[in-house]
Design a protein around this motif. Sequence first.
Motif, mmCIF file in Angstrom:
data_model
loop_
_atom_site.group_PDB
_atom_site.id
_atom_site.type_symbol
_atom_site.label_atom_id
_atom_site.label_comp_id
_atom_site.label_asym_id
_atom_site.label_seq_id
_atom_site.Cartn_x
_atom_site.Cartn_y
_atom_site.Cartn_z
ATOM 1 N N GLN A 30 -7.710 -12.421 5.731
ATOM 2 C CA GLN A 30 -7.570 -10.963 5.834
ATOM 3 C C GLN A 30 -6.843 -10.439 4.594
ATOM 4 O O GLN A 30 -6.057 -11.171 3.988
ATOM 5 N N PRO A 31 -7.068 -9.172 4.236
ATOM 6 C CA PRO A 31 -6.333 -8.610 3.087
ATOM 7 C C PRO A 31 -4.829 -8.619 3.359
ATOM 8 O O PRO A 31 -4.422 -8.520 4.517
ATOM 9 N N ASP A 32 -4.027 -8.788 2.299
ATOM 10 C CA ASP A 32 -2.579 -8.760 2.522
ATOM 11 C C ASP A 32 -2.104 -7.315 2.684
ATOM 12 O O ASP A 32 -2.893 -6.375 2.566
ATOM 13 N N GLY A 33 -0.826 -7.155 2.992
ATOM 14 C CA GLY A 33 -0.298 -5.837 3.334
ATOM 15 C C GLY A 33 -0.614 -4.775 2.299
ATOM 16 O O GLY A 33 -1.081 -3.690 2.631
ATOM 17 N N LEU A 34 -0.411 -5.098 1.021
ATOM 18 C CA LEU A 34 -0.650 -4.111 -0.029
ATOM 19 C C LEU A 34 -2.142 -3.797 -0.174
ATOM 20 O O LEU A 34 -2.537 -2.636 -0.262
ATOM 21 N N LYS A 36 -4.366 -3.964 2.062
ATOM 22 C CA LYS A 36 -4.769 -3.189 3.240
ATOM 23 C C LYS A 36 -4.403 -1.718 3.056
ATOM 24 O O LYS A 36 -5.228 -0.823 3.271
ATOM 25 N N VAL A 37 -3.182 -1.459 2.614
ATOM 26 C CA VAL A 37 -2.742 -0.076 2.412
ATOM 27 C C VAL A 37 -3.577 0.582 1.310
ATOM 28 O O VAL A 37 -4.028 1.724 1.443
ATOM 29 N N VAL A 38 -3.814 -0.161 0.221
ATOM 30 C CA VAL A 38 -4.593 0.376 -0.903
ATOM 31 C C VAL A 38 -5.996 0.756 -0.442
ATOM 32 O O VAL A 38 -6.503 1.842 -0.749
ATOM 33 N N GLN A 41 -5.993 3.727 2.370
ATOM 34 C CA GLN A 41 -5.631 5.058 1.880
ATOM 35 C C GLN A 41 -6.321 5.401 0.565
ATOM 36 O O GLN A 41 -5.955 6.367 -0.095
ATOM 37 N N ALA A 42 -7.300 4.560 0.169
ATOM 38 C CA ALA A 42 -8.093 4.816 -1.047
ATOM 39 C C ALA A 42 -7.220 5.039 -2.277
ATOM 40 O O ALA A 42 -7.453 5.938 -3.072
ATOM 41 N N LEU A 43 -6.208 4.202 -2.421
ATOM 42 C CA LEU A 43 -5.302 4.358 -3.560
ATOM 43 C C LEU A 43 -5.934 3.857 -4.865
ATOM 44 O O LEU A 43 -5.409 4.076 -5.938
ATOM 45 N N THR B 64 -4.696 -7.725 8.933
ATOM 46 C CA THR B 64 -3.777 -7.762 7.797
ATOM 47 C C THR B 64 -3.058 -9.108 7.751
ATOM 48 O O THR B 64 -2.756 -9.694 8.780
ATOM 49 N N SER B 65 -2.811 -9.581 6.535
ATOM 50 C CA SER B 65 -2.066 -10.829 6.385
ATOM 51 C C SER B 65 -0.910 -10.603 5.421
ATOM 52 O O SER B 65 -0.783 -9.526 4.824
ATOM 53 N N ASN B 167 -3.060 7.800 -7.919
ATOM 54 C CA ASN B 167 -4.143 8.797 -7.969
ATOM 55 C C ASN B 167 -3.914 9.970 -7.013
ATOM 56 O O ASN B 167 -4.780 10.817 -6.861
#
Lengths: 110, 227
Positions: A30-34, A36-38, A41-43, B64-65, B167
Amino acid sequence: MSRRTLVFVLCGLLVAVGLAFGVSRFASSQPDGLEKVVTDQALDAGAAPHALADGPLADYSTKGIGDPGTSTGVAGVVGVAVVFTMCGGLVWARRRVGRRRFAAVAEAEA
Amino acid sequence: MHVPDGVVDAPTSLAAGVAAVGAVALSLRAARAEALEARAPLTGLVAAFVFAAQMLNFPVASGTSGHLLGGLLAAVLVGPWLGSLAVTTVLVVQALLFADGGISALGVNVLNMAIVPAVLGYGLFWVARRLLPGTRRGLLAATALAAFASVVLASVAFTLEYAVGGNHAAPIGTVLTAMVGVHVLIGLGEAAITALTVGAVLSARPDLVHGAGELRRRASGHEAVAA
């Protein structure tokens, strides 16, 4: 370095290789915390893929090895070896430079 | 926790890069005292271990990991300066060899994952060490607390960088809440892994734990003398 420390370093490296080769295949994909947030939230809107995404070890898989577990494991072992050599070498070189300067200062003061 | 390319804009990445180079140069300078103890193979080992452990993502919430950052672990084992150098090496190799973490974001990643956890985190560890009993248990508690805090601090550092060079796709408050929220969970994993690892080294070779202080002196300390 004493013999005991040498044994300790070798044992530690064995543990690192074991984790990188044997355990890494069981890691969560799975994606890591950052990440996932990126993504959530389309960062990173408009970001290009990694410049070295086609490298032989990109994304912790070894090009040419079909089995995903082994592919990741081999990449991990290569990484452990490269990181150990680079970091150990850097500190070793730093020590030599420090010593040479120390010797030069001692000589100048004498 | 590796920031990819394109999240933080070029000027901010460049500024972070300059700051990271400065911090690494400072670490190299300050590492003099630490390096004198013949720490090259040990620092290499710490870096190799952090690299391997970072591959082991553990699940934290649905979808999430998280993975060890290792900066605080490295700092407790070999000191904050050699510790930040060890994690910096890991990040450089990951970006160049494994396409993990953007190349333009390398400075940002070095600040977030090497400097903040190893140097700031070690500062917290130092304070916690003095507030807690000077026993093995107190040392491990200080290690766990600082490890937890180092991950949360790293997530705040990212949010700051995003606030400066992002952004603006999402309000900063939302990014901060999401980042800190998930990294509180990852921080618990960091605390557990870090305390377990330091505990293991403490059992085998207490004299090789830089942050052990009085514990180290109370042990025979042969290596410190022999080296």
